[in-house]
Design a protein around this motif. Sequence first.
Motif, PDB file in Angstrom:
ATOM      1  N   LEU A 160       8.033  -4.005  27.435  1.00  0.00           N
ATOM      2  CA  LEU A 160       9.490  -3.754  27.628  1.00  0.00           C
ATOM      3  C   LEU A 160       9.651  -2.301  27.628  1.00  0.00           C
ATOM      4  CD1 LEU A 160      12.423  -4.549  27.906  1.00  0.00           C
ATOM      5  CD2 LEU A 160      12.734  -4.714  25.414  1.00  0.00           C
ATOM      6  N   ALA A 161       8.995  -1.665  26.838  1.00  0.00           N
ATOM      7  CA  ALA A 161       8.905   0.014  26.511  1.00  0.00           C
ATOM      8  C   ALA A 161       8.407   0.621  27.938  1.00  0.00           C
ATOM      9  CB  ALA A 161       8.160   0.292  25.170  1.00  0.00           C
ATOM     10  N   ARG A 199      11.162   0.148  30.743  1.00  0.00           N
ATOM     11  CA  ARG A 199      12.276   1.168  30.375  1.00  0.00           C
ATOM     12  C   ARG A 199      11.659   2.569  30.880  1.00  0.00           C
ATOM     13  NH1 ARG A 199      14.223  -0.666  24.156  1.00  0.00           N
ATOM     14  NH2 ARG A 199      15.600  -2.435  25.209  1.00  0.00           N
ATOM     15  N   SER A 200      10.535   2.996  30.414  1.00  0.00           N
ATOM     16  CA  SER A 200       9.930   4.193  30.825  1.00  0.00           C
ATOM     17  C   SER A 200       9.949   4.260  32.393  1.00  0.00           C
ATOM     18  CB  SER A 200       8.587   4.454  30.168  1.00  0.00           C
ATOM     19  OG  SER A 200       7.874   5.691  30.668  1.00  0.00           O
ATOM     20  N   MET A 254      11.787   2.614  34.573  1.00  0.00           N
ATOM     21  CA  MET A 254      13.042   2.722  35.030  1.00  0.00           C
ATOM     22  C   MET A 254      13.653   4.296  34.801  1.00  0.00           C
ATOM     23  SD  MET A 254      13.984  -0.176  36.431  1.00  0.00           S
ATOM     24  CE  MET A 254      15.751  -0.091  36.431  1.00  0.00           C
ATOM     25  N   ASN A 255      13.346   4.828  33.618  1.00  0.00           N
ATOM     26  CA  ASN A 255      13.993   5.887  33.304  1.00  0.00           C
ATOM     27  C   ASN A 255      13.436   7.168  34.375  1.00  0.00           C
ATOM     28  OD1 ASN A 255      15.508   5.383  31.249  1.00  0.00           O
ATOM     29  ND2 ASN A 255      14.042   5.661  29.782  1.00  0.00           N
ATOM     30  N   ARG A 263      14.871   6.692  37.531  1.00  0.00           N
ATOM     31  CA  ARG A 263      16.472   7.348  37.473  1.00  0.00           C
ATOM     32  C   ARG A 263      16.285   8.734  37.709  1.00  0.00           C
ATOM     33  NH1 ARG A 263      17.658   5.638  32.971  1.00  0.00           N
ATOM     34  NH2 ARG A 263      18.419   3.446  33.820  1.00  0.00           N
TER      35      ARG A 263
END
Length: 200
Positions: free
Chosen positions: A181-182, A185-186, A188-189, A192
């Motif tokens: 999950l981390a 998220r990394s 996805m960031n 972004r």
Amino acid sequence: MTVVAHWFYPRGGWGRAIQYVKYRLHRLPGTPETIARGVFAGAFTVFTPFFGLHFILAALIARVMRGNILAALLATFIGNPLTYLPIALISIHTGHFLLGTEAGGIGGNIGHAFAGAWRDLKHNFLAMFTPERAHWDELLSFYNDLFFPFMVGGIIPGLICGTVCYYLSVPVIRAYQQRRLAKLRSKMNKMRRQAENRAD
């Protein structure tokens, strides 16, 4: 012949097969507890004498426990040609101990007992179509000396193995899911930020 050989020694070796099972367990959907309950079901099942039905039995136990069924099926690989003999001996001797009966040196006679039971089954099947009489001695001996003690004796070591696998699986699966999950998220960031930079 190749299929039989791969059953005893998978292509790539047992190490690779174990790594594959671990990889599949880590990527299963569900909470760590749900997946671990499936692992418990599969690990418990290999201590039963119902060879050929382990997948079905593991799936049923996992369903009753609300565990992950695929995890249960994967965990049945704890039972393999390298482990079946020690599992059988542990279960049979435990069963004889609990029943208050004598194992009678059954360790060296497991193959003989299976062969005798198979002879009786084959003979009795053919006897239905011939004047021959059915024989039950070898089958009764197999049931009394092996199958029933195996079925009774497999419960305790099966519960122990399943419980150990459950408590080992939960933290490992949770850590893997959190790490995955981390990373997501990394990623996805990062995407972004790249989108924002292009917009500027």
